[in-house]
Write a protein that holds these residues in place. Sequence first.
Motif, PDB file in Angstrom:
ATOM      1  N   SER A 270       0.844  -1.195   0.000  1.00 58.98           N
ATOM      2  CA  SER A 270       0.000   0.000   0.000  1.00 58.98           C
ATOM      3  C   SER A 270       0.877   1.242   0.000  1.00 58.98           C
ATOM      4  CB  SER A 270      -0.914  -0.002   1.230  1.00 58.98           C
ATOM      5  OG  SER A 270      -1.717   1.163   1.259  1.00 58.98           O
TER       6      SER A 270
ATOM      7  N   ARG B 135      -5.296   2.479  10.900  1.00 62.84           N
ATOM      8  CA  ARG B 135      -6.238   2.018   9.875  1.00 62.84           C
ATOM      9  C   ARG B 135      -5.560   1.065   8.894  1.00 62.84           C
ATOM     10  NH1 ARG B 135      -8.736   7.196  10.534  1.00 62.84           N
ATOM     11  NH2 ARG B 135      -7.299   8.210   9.097  1.00 62.84           N
TER      12      ARG B 135
ATOM     13  N   LYS C  74      -6.660  -2.786   8.234  1.00 63.82           N
ATOM     14  CA  LYS C  74      -6.933  -3.296   6.890  1.00 63.82           C
ATOM     15  C   LYS C  74      -6.164  -4.587   6.639  1.00 63.82           C
ATOM     16  CE  LYS C  74      -6.877  -1.777   2.044  1.00 63.82           C
ATOM     17  NZ  LYS C  74      -6.525  -0.645   1.136  1.00 63.82           N
TER      18      LYS C  74
ATOM     19  N   SER D 272      -7.774  -8.344   5.881  1.00 64.32           N
ATOM     20  CA  SER D 272      -7.691  -8.770   4.475  1.00 64.32           C
ATOM     21  C   SER D 272      -6.565  -9.751   4.188  1.00 64.32           C
ATOM     22  CB  SER D 272      -7.521  -7.546   3.564  1.00 64.32           C
ATOM     23  OG  SER D 272      -6.338  -6.839   3.887  1.00 64.32           O
TER      24      SER D 272
END
Length: 664
Positions: free
Chosen positions: A27, A41, A45, A49
């Motif tokens: 990311s 956050r 995530k 996931s």
Amino acid sequence: MVIGLDIGSTTIKCVVLDSQENIVFSSYERHLSQITSQTARMLEKIATSVPLGEDTFLMVSGSAGMGMAERCGLPFIQEVYATRVAARRLIPDADVIIELGGEDAKILFLSHGIEVRMNGSCAGGTGAFIDQMATLLDMTADEMDEVAERAEKIYTIASRCGVFAKSDIQPLLNQGARKSDIAASILYAVVNQTIGGLAQGHPILGKVVYLGGPLTFMSQLRQSFDKTIKTTGICPENSLHYVALGAAYSATEKVNLQQAIESLSSYKGDDSLPSIKPLFENEDEYLRFVQRHSLATVPVLDTGSCVDGVYLGIDAGSTTVKTVLIDRQGAILETSYQNNSGNPVPIIKARLEKLYQKHPGIRILGSAVTGYGEEIVRQAFQVDEGLVETVAHFTAAKHFMPQVEFVIDIGGQDIKCFQIHNGAVDNIFLNEACSSGCGSFLQTFATALGYPIDQFAKLGLFAKRPVDLGSRCTVFMNSSVKQAQKEGASVEDISAGLSVSVVKNALYKVIRTTSTSSLGTHVVVQGGTFLNDAVLRAFEQELGLQVVRPDIAGLMGAYGAALHCRSSARRESSIIDAQGLAAFTHEVKVTTCRSCTNACRLTVNLFNTGYRYISGNRCERPITNKAIDESLDLYAWKLRRLQQMAEVANPETAKEAIGIPIGL
């Protein structure tokens, strides 16, 4: 599973590796100064996931990650070491790594040991610098990279910081230089800053690797580096994530991911940050402030009944174009306030077209232009008068306060201050190369923090603990803001602190006052920056008195120009009419002057009216087409005089002989 986090000055990069060191998640996001919450956050995530397995290893790196990792109990690795670990694993034969980040830049020399060169508090030549310059050109960084490919000429642009670069770029824009040439020049400025500021003479040889966002996304920037250092560097796969990969490769400590998320989510920052007095204690105090400043107004009338005798004032400023149309009594009929998009000519053309279409029978008695783009606008549209900015702003200030003693105008990139004595300007203060303390100073930080400037300004009005950021320039303020972010300061506190810094920069860096009482008690403030209530409040607090802010604070230059041409008592303006505007054309050519050995690169603006505007010249010859008057050449006169003295000297009677090399 192994998690590597690279928390940089503007972005968070993350990779997750499986047991075979394959990337299963990656990311790249801007954190907008919400470092801990965005990191939490990100980990949430990942937890939802990615199948993490029984053991989870984590390592944090990056320029903004150290303080957060320390306070939240997370393992940390220095980013240079992380980069080296990743490079040794993935590109073992790399000799040099050039990495540009949001506000960080570094060069790693890997041959014969390791040597690291990093930028300090200066963010010149980094992604933030590129973003600032792209905003100035009214385009995105990607668009700037694209247009740079069509460049024909490279200008010399300072790259040590956005402040000085703007001082080089804005005149080029106002003079009609091509944006493609300016864009390419900016990229070369980045290259020069990196090589000159970091390498500092150290040869860049062997296999060169490009890392970081700017070098990953901007192909023309990579080509500029290649041409300058005469090599062909490589931008490897996952170039954005090398620090995060190095952190993951170095992770040896197991962590409880859920506990890490909770620790980050509950982190509230450090109360030890130096703070200053809030701008407003409560909303009632703010409402009284707003009511008081709503009194200095100009009548606004409908243009329908006043078109038979109007005056037009134009302020072609550094970042905006303002126009004001007034009647014979000075009442405002129409105004406009637009970004100049780097070229005031099409903005003024569109404004005049709209005016003539709306009022076909309008009769303009006089017109005047002031500001950065004064000369090019005057030549393009045959405006009656060009007005010095100081005169325009003083004229407008007197309209609101006849006994005014001090006027300060803070614009996009310039500050104008002048003291008045006995009804005349007694002293003038202008900022020079530096635009710290100007509107662009706040705009830069608002953009970096991900807020529109109007919203960012309002955030600071009721901040409880405004951060004391001092009074330094934009470049060094970056480090103060970054440190405040790392310590957990809120965006509201940073916004209020920056508004106070704008005022302190203006008072103590530009005016260089030793006592605010020396400015007088009748003060008028103007310029778009003072439409920001936080800046206005900070200014009043610093001076300890109430000032006057006209309701047209952002239009005072244009209003003063209109008032000035009204006093000239013209019967008809020479400004281009509707018919002439329909046939109006503007062409820009770049050429080289051959009148002397300077070979100046000229930007020639040609208008169909026969007028032209030339910039880039170092003397008047390209404009006048006249040869130099040799009788005014002091060097030639000195040479002739020395030769005459040598001819009349008598060596036989002289006591001493003095030899003077003619070449000197």
